[in-house]
Design an enzyme around this catalytic site. Structure first.
Site, PDB file in Angstrom:
ATOM      1  N   GLU A 123     -43.976 -21.450  14.876  1.00 20.00           N
ATOM      2  CA  GLU A 123     -44.710 -22.082  13.792  1.00 20.00           C
ATOM      3  C   GLU A 123     -45.150 -23.521  14.041  1.00 20.00           C
ATOM      4  OE1 GLU A 123     -45.650 -20.594  10.778  1.00 20.00           O
ATOM      5  OE2 GLU A 123     -45.093 -18.791  11.885  1.00 20.00           O
ATOM      6  N   SER A 145      -5.297   8.301 -33.899  1.00 25.74           N
ATOM      7  CA  SER A 145      -3.862   8.008 -33.901  1.00 25.74           C
ATOM      8  C   SER A 145      -3.459   6.927 -32.914  1.00 25.74           C
ATOM      9  CB  SER A 145      -3.078   9.289 -33.595  1.00 25.74           C
ATOM     10  OG  SER A 145      -3.278  10.243 -34.614  1.00 25.74           O
TER      11      SER A 145
END
Length: 809
Positions: A90, A474
């Site tokens: 680059e 329950s």
């Protein structure tokens, strides 16, 4: 001579005018294009979005959240070979220019003129500058602003910092659908399944090829272009002196080697858990912080427990579903004149039910069905050309009660699972209609070790562990009995198990509750009422204790926020969640101390600072600089006491009886001390088991998302308890059989299990060790009852002794 002077004066004037015009033009250029650009301060404080990561308790990765998939790595930690690859590809003059590279501009212009190709000349600094621009269009104005920002960046940052921003910011494509990669660290993981520090020369060079256009060098769609560009960059690395010619030659011979990281090891098992974590972080800090803040989250999940919990729940759901028969194929496809592989690949299936796979029935002959398995998708997303076939024999459909030929037809798309041993044999499977949830928690800290919210997260993201409001039935009774034990009752207190009718008030129908079996059994101990889940005893007890007090206990235990104080609520008629029930039982297991359930231990920000910690206990002595013979550090638990510790142990002892003699005896197979309670609601719409060992609490719920009866014989003991059994066998297999801790003050006295009276010296079978608070034990001798119909009173009648039993904390 005078002419010469005039001539040079004229030239100087022209030069001055040109200079002034040029300077004015430059000033105008700078003024025009510097409008609305970020200043030095904004640049210096810039932080790119970084993904947040969630780790399990053992450090393994669970999930990542990001708008831009990025792991930020400081330049000091960036491997030199990666830096070399990107500089060569680059901007080889990066450390020489001031933001814009004149040499690069000239080189690009000459290349463009000679070849006719368009070559850019943006420096690394200019590419970083693009991240500060709102518009991506290729215009002169944007390029001008890019150059100006590049100069400002060079003024605000060192070269190393600019390179750090670039290597962490640059877009490097998408190799796994839906995951846009930014920065080399994230790209290394997704492209090669390895850390950036493990990248080889050829791998680093390939990543460096991607900034020019990831789609142009896609490893599957543009393989040759990708190889050519990678090899070109390897050559540049050698030319620039970063690697030797020999290294370059060897690297060029290597294949691309792309090996996408598709998923995390624990992802399928933990989807419900991680989504709950995601929601909590988003609510706490906001979506932006979650997806861009680079948070590091340490979750409480134990991957092994999570896997055991999911398998136990899934197996339980399948057991129930298969017991209710075969419902038919998932889909049907036309196989006439078609490639069956492509035909079945068009049918979408669940991605988190492995080892199940979709398959299409090709034929049914000779008492068996020939199937073609759905082709796997390659990393590129294309359907594999490989074709796998198999056979469903009689064993594979035995659970349906039909032969393969009777159950299946050609073109049917079904789920199958390989039968152990291979040989191409498969078992028929179907997605269960019933759903459920399981939660496992540390009862002392509230840390959730495992949570599964349904059969398949792909099928339904609704979390039945935290979002489904269901009646606990329950399993709520221990809260009622805790209130009674805390306010004058003992485990040996006698309560009538006989019919009762509750008047509801003028104009309203009276309520007549009944036991599950429709029978009543006369007077029994309070312990018996829990062990055998007697509704009539519970209602009488709640009526005597008072529903307002029970509502307060329900609030303190976190089961309900504001329970309606009416008697049906004593039987679990309200709605709550599995998470809340497990939290409540954890408070019984830990001696009555309040805990806060949590899925998160700690959260750190992008720089490692802790911004959230679940454990807020103070540690005395933990900040000592060195050890000088002082006492060891101590953790101070200042959590609220919501229940008398003696009451908590009494309740634990009673619920041990549920496992030993009551409705959850199947759990005796675990072979470790366990306490718990089953739950079944009206019309058997919900089935529950909630319980605990000395250091692990677990809750299981089963039911349909649109509530309907699970069946006439469905119970929590028959449906939910076996799932808890499968989980606890694994979770506790390496744990010693440590008994529940008996708190100081508890008296263990041998009594008759049926009457609650103190046992004689010769009593053996039918006697148990019962837990009593000081001053509440049965007397050594009994006086005759005044009549044959009255029950023996095990609770001392005098007020002083009743007061010693404890009250509401």
């Amino acid at each position: 001579m005078r002419f010469i002077l005039r001539f040079f004066g004229f030239l100087f004037s022209i030069g001055a005018m040109v200079f002034v015009i040029g300077a004015a033009g430059a000033a105008f250029f700078y003024w025009k294009f510097s409008q609305d650009l970020p200043d030095h301060a904004a640049l210096a404080n810039y932080e790119p979005p970084v993904m947040s990561r969630v780790h399990a308790a053992d450090g393994s990765l669970l999930a990542e959240y990001a708008t831009e998939r990025r792991l930020y790595l400081p330049i000091q930690a960036m491997p030199k070979i990666v830096v070399a690859a990107f500089l060569s590809a680059e901007d080889k003059n990066f450390y020489k220019h001031g933001g814009v590279d004149p040499e690069g501009l000239v080189r690009a212009a000459l290349t463009n003129f000679k070849s006719g190709k368009k070559q850019g000349a943006s420096t690394i600094t200019q590419q970083v500058a693009k991240n500060f621009l709102l518009s991506p269009e290729q215009t002169f104005e944007r390029k001008a602003k890019e150059a100006l920002i590049a100069f400002r960046i060079e003024a605000a940052y060192s070269k190393d910092k600019i390179l750090e921003l670039y290597l962490n910011e640059i877009f490097l494509g998408t190799i796994v659908p839906g995951r846009n990669l930014h920065g080399v660290a994230a790209a290394a993981l997704d492209y090669f399944g390895k850390s950036v520090h493990e990248l080889t020369i050829n791998e680093a060079a390939y990543l460096a090829a991607l900034p020019k256009g990831p789609n142009n060098y896609h490893p599957y769609r543009q393989t040759q272009k990708a190889l050519d560009r990678r090899n070109e960059i390897i050559g540049l690395m050698a030319q620039n002196g970063y690697i030797t010619k020999e290294e370059a030659e060897a690297a060029r011979k290597m294949p691309l080697g792309v090996n996408p990281r598709v998923a995390f090891a624990n992802a399928a098992n933990a989807n419900y858990f991680t989504e709950e974590v995601r929601r909590e972080i988003a609510e706490r800090y906001g979506e932006k912080k979650l997806y861009e803040g680079g948070l590091s989250v340490r979750a409480t999940l134990d991957p092994k427990m999570q896997a055991w919990a999911r398998k136990a729940l899934v197996d339980g759901l399948i057991r129930y579903d298969q017991s209710h028969g075969w419902r038919g194929a998932q889909a049907k496809v036309d196989l006439v004149g078609r490639d069956w592989g492509l035909a079945v690949s068009e049918v979408s299936g669940l991605g988190d039910v492995a080892p199940w796979r979709l398959a299409v029935v090709l034929s049914t002959t000779g008492g068996a069905a020939q199937i073609g398995l759905q082709p796997r998708r390659e990393a590129s997303g294309h359907v594999s050309k490989d074709r796998e076939t198999g056979t469903i024999g009689a064993d594979g459909t035995r659970w349906t009660g039909r032969s393969p030929a009777a159950a299946l037809n050609p073109g049917d798309v079904v789920y199958v699972e390989a039968i152990d041993g291979g040989r191409g044999l498969y078992r028929l499977r179907q997605r269960p209609e019933i759903s459920g949830a399981i939660v496992a928690m540390d009862p002392y800290t509230g840390r959730v070790h495992a949570m599964v919210g349904g059969f398949s997260y792909d099928e339904s993201q609704f979390n039945r562990a935290t979002q489904a409001m269901r009646q606990p039935g329950s399993s709520f009774k221990p809260i009622v009995y805790s209130a009674a034990l805390d306010n004058g009752y003992t485990p040996s207190s006698i309560v009538q198990d006989s019919p009762i009718t509750i008047e509801a008030g003028p104009g309203q129908e009276a309520w007549t509750p009944s036991n599950y079996d429709g029978k009543s059994g006369g007077p029994h101990t309070l312990r018996y009422g829990i062990e055998h889940s007697k509704n009539l005893m519970t209602v009488r007890l709640a009526k005597d204790v008072g529903m307002p007090l029970i509502a307060e206990y329900a609030r303190r235990f976190g089961v309900y926020d504001d329970m309606l104080p009416v008697l049906p609520m004593s039987l679990g008629a309200g709605e709550t969640t599995v998470m809340r029930m497990v939290t409540a039982y954890s408070m019984l297991a830990n001696g009555g101390r309040r805990i806060r359930p949590t899925l998160i231990d700690r959260i750190q920000d992008r720089v490692g600072e802790t911004i959230y910690k679940h454990d807020t206990r103070k540690c005395l002595g933990c900040d000592a600089e060195k050890w000088s013979g002082q006492d060891e550090p101590k953790l101070v638990d200042d959590s609220e006491q919501v229940l008398d510790p003696l009451t908590a142990y009494q309740m634990t002892s009673i619920m041990e009886g549920v496992v030993q003699r009551g409705t959850a005896t199947i759990l005796k197979q675990v072979g470790k001390p366990l306490a718990g309670k089953t739950g079944t609601t009206n019309d058997a719409k919900d089935a529950w088991f909630v319980g605990f060992s000395p250091d692990l609490a677990v809750g299981v719920y089963l039911g349909f998302d649109k509530p309907r009866s699970l069946g006439d014989r469905a119970t929590g003991g028959g449906l939910a308890a076996p799932i808890a059994l499968d989980f606890l066998k694994q979770a506790l297999k390496d744990k010693p059989p440590t008994p529940f801790r008996v708190p100081p003050g508890i008296k263990l006295i041998r009594v008759s299990a049926s009457s609650g009276m103190r046992a004689g010296s010769g009593d053996g079978p039918g006697t148990i060790l019962e837990a009593f608070k000081p001053g509440t034990a049965p007397p050594d001798a009994y006086v005759a009852a005044p009549s044959q119909n009255s029950a023996p009173a095990a609770v001392p009648p005098d007020a002083d002794r009743a007061a010693q039993a404890g009250g509401l904390y």
